[in-house]
Design a protein around this motif. Structure first.
Motif, PDB file in Angstrom:
ATOM      1  N   LEU A  90     -25.088  43.495 -49.818  1.00  0.00           N
ATOM      2  CA  LEU A  90     -26.021  43.431 -50.947  1.00  0.00           C
ATOM      3  C   LEU A  90     -25.404  44.018 -52.204  1.00  0.00           C
ATOM      4  CD1 LEU A  90     -29.356  44.432 -49.175  1.00  0.00           C
ATOM      5  CD2 LEU A  90     -28.812  42.210 -50.198  1.00  0.00           C
ATOM      6  N   GLN A  91     -24.707  45.131 -52.059  1.00  0.00           N
ATOM      7  CA  GLN A  91     -24.057  45.747 -53.210  1.00  0.00           C
ATOM      8  C   GLN A  91     -22.960  44.847 -53.764  1.00  0.00           C
ATOM      9  OE1 GLN A  91     -23.059  49.465 -51.302  1.00  0.00           O
ATOM     10  NE2 GLN A  91     -24.696  50.543 -52.384  1.00  0.00           N
ATOM     11  N   ALA A  92     -22.174  44.228 -52.887  1.00  0.00           N
ATOM     12  CA  ALA A  92     -21.112  43.325 -53.326  1.00  0.00           C
ATOM     13  C   ALA A  92     -21.699  42.121 -54.051  1.00  0.00           C
ATOM     14  CB  ALA A  92     -20.269  42.881 -52.135  1.00  0.00           C
ATOM     15  N   LEU A  93     -22.817  41.637 -53.567  1.00  0.00           N
ATOM     16  CA  LEU A  93     -23.483  40.521 -54.220  1.00  0.00           C
ATOM     17  C   LEU A  93     -23.926  40.909 -55.626  1.00  0.00           C
ATOM     18  CD1 LEU A  93     -24.550  37.625 -53.917  1.00  0.00           C
ATOM     19  CD2 LEU A  93     -26.647  38.603 -52.991  1.00  0.00           C
ATOM     20  N   GLY A  94     -24.436  42.120 -55.773  1.00  0.00           N
ATOM     21  CA  GLY A  94     -24.837  42.603 -57.093  1.00  0.00           C
ATOM     22  C   GLY A  94     -23.658  42.674 -58.052  1.00  0.00           C
ATOM     23  N   VAL A  95     -22.517  43.128 -57.563  1.00  0.00           N
ATOM     24  CA  VAL A  95     -21.311  43.202 -58.389  1.00  0.00           C
ATOM     25  C   VAL A  95     -20.882  41.801 -58.812  1.00  0.00           C
ATOM     26  CG1 VAL A  95     -18.847  43.778 -58.353  1.00  0.00           C
ATOM     27  CG2 VAL A  95     -20.519  45.404 -57.455  1.00  0.00           C
ATOM     28  N   ARG A  96     -20.875  40.866 -57.858  1.00  0.00           N
ATOM     29  CA  ARG A  96     -20.495  39.485 -58.186  1.00  0.00           C
ATOM     30  C   ARG A  96     -21.444  38.868 -59.204  1.00  0.00           C
ATOM     31  NH1 ARG A  96     -19.815  35.725 -53.505  1.00  0.00           N
ATOM     32  NH2 ARG A  96     -18.941  34.424 -55.130  1.00  0.00           N
ATOM     33  N   ARG A  97     -22.718  39.186 -59.093  1.00  0.00           N
ATOM     34  CA  ARG A  97     -23.702  38.658 -60.040  1.00  0.00           C
ATOM     35  C   ARG A  97     -23.426  39.189 -61.441  1.00  0.00           C
ATOM     36  NH1 ARG A  97     -28.662  40.076 -62.215  1.00  0.00           N
ATOM     37  NH2 ARG A  97     -30.089  38.336 -62.486  1.00  0.00           N
ATOM     38  N   GLN A  98     -23.104  40.487 -61.551  1.00  0.00           N
ATOM     39  CA  GLN A  98     -22.784  41.069 -62.853  1.00  0.00           C
ATOM     40  C   GLN A  98     -21.527  40.434 -63.441  1.00  0.00           C
ATOM     41  OE1 GLN A  98     -22.494  45.220 -61.955  1.00  0.00           O
ATOM     42  NE2 GLN A  98     -24.692  45.587 -62.170  1.00  0.00           N
ATOM     43  N   GLU A  99     -20.518  40.210 -62.600  1.00  0.00           N
ATOM     44  CA  GLU A  99     -19.289  39.570 -63.066  1.00  0.00           C
ATOM     45  C   GLU A  99     -19.562  38.158 -63.562  1.00  0.00           C
ATOM     46  OE1 GLU A  99     -16.750  39.828 -59.655  1.00  0.00           O
ATOM     47  OE2 GLU A  99     -16.271  41.942 -60.007  1.00  0.00           O
TER      48      GLU A  99
ATOM     49  N   VAL B 137     -15.997  27.495 -60.740  1.00  0.00           N
ATOM     50  CA  VAL B 137     -16.641  28.022 -59.530  1.00  0.00           C
ATOM     51  C   VAL B 137     -15.673  28.891 -58.759  1.00  0.00           C
ATOM     52  CG1 VAL B 137     -17.575  27.376 -57.275  1.00  0.00           C
ATOM     53  CG2 VAL B 137     -18.362  26.193 -59.338  1.00  0.00           C
ATOM     54  N   HIS B 138     -14.427  28.451 -58.614  1.00  0.00           N
ATOM     55  CA  HIS B 138     -13.433  29.223 -57.855  1.00  0.00           C
ATOM     56  C   HIS B 138     -13.067  30.510 -58.571  1.00  0.00           C
ATOM     57  CE1 HIS B 138     -12.913  26.468 -54.562  1.00  0.00           C
ATOM     58  NE2 HIS B 138     -12.857  25.476 -55.411  1.00  0.00           N
ATOM     59  N   GLU B 139     -13.116  30.530 -59.897  1.00  0.00           N
ATOM     60  CA  GLU B 139     -12.857  31.768 -60.647  1.00  0.00           C
ATOM     61  C   GLU B 139     -13.916  32.823 -60.340  1.00  0.00           C
ATOM     62  OE1 GLU B 139     -12.476  31.140 -64.835  1.00  0.00           O
ATOM     63  OE2 GLU B 139     -10.782  29.771 -64.594  1.00  0.00           O
ATOM     64  N   LEU B 140     -15.133  32.385 -60.053  1.00  0.00           N
ATOM     65  CA  LEU B 140     -16.220  33.327 -59.787  1.00  0.00           C
ATOM     66  C   LEU B 140     -16.230  33.832 -58.350  1.00  0.00           C
ATOM     67  CD1 LEU B 140     -19.083  31.625 -61.780  1.00  0.00           C
ATOM     68  CD2 LEU B 140     -17.825  33.682 -62.378  1.00  0.00           C
ATOM     69  N   ARG B 141     -15.464  33.217 -57.489  1.00  0.00           N
ATOM     70  CA  ARG B 141     -15.433  33.625 -56.082  1.00  0.00           C
ATOM     71  C   ARG B 141     -14.510  34.769 -55.845  1.00  0.00           C
ATOM     72  NH1 ARG B 141     -15.787  27.911 -52.909  1.00  0.00           N
ATOM     73  NH2 ARG B 141     -17.929  27.561 -53.419  1.00  0.00           N
TER      74      ARG B 141
END
Length: 89
Positions: free
Chosen positions: A46-55, A85-89
Motif C-alpha cells: 500500500l505504501q509503495a502504491l502511494g509513492v507510485r501514485r505521487q510519482e 506507461v513503461h516510464e511510470l512502472r
C-alpha cells in the motif's frame, strides 16, 4: 473479508493478528467499519502504491507544463503511450 467486532478484536487479538497475515481484517463498532488490520507485507504494498501514485502525479504535472498555453495535447501514437506507461512502472 473477515470481520471482527471491536469487542471480538480485543478478546481475540492473537487470532486477529494471525488472520491478518492471510487477508485484511475489518474491525467494526456498532455495525460500522472503523479499522482494518493488514499484514506487514500488505502495508508495504500500500505504501509503495502511494509513492507510485505521487510519482505519476508529478510526472503528469510536468507533462502538462510542456503542453504550453491552452494545454492542447499533441496526438500521441501507440508507441508514445506505451513508452509513457513503461516510464511510470
Amino acid at each position: 473479508m473477515i470481520t471482527f467486532t471491536s469487542a471480538e478484536a480485543q478478546n481475540r487479538f492473537g487470532e486477529l493478528l494471525d488472520r491478518s497475515q492471510r487477508e485484511p481484517v475489518q474491525v467494526t463498532r456498532r455495525g460500522r467499519p472503523v479499522a482494518y488490520v493488514v499484514s506487514e507485507h500488505d502495508m508495504r504494498e500500500l505504501q509503495a502504491l502511494g509513492v507510485r501514485r505521487q510519482e505519476a502525479a508529478r510526472w503528469y504535472a510536468q507533462y502538462r507544463q510542456t503542453l504550453g498555453p491552452g494545454g492542447a495535447a499533441a496526438e500521441l501514437s501507440d508507441t508514445d503511450i506505451d513508452r509513457l506507461v513503461h516510464e511510470l512502472r
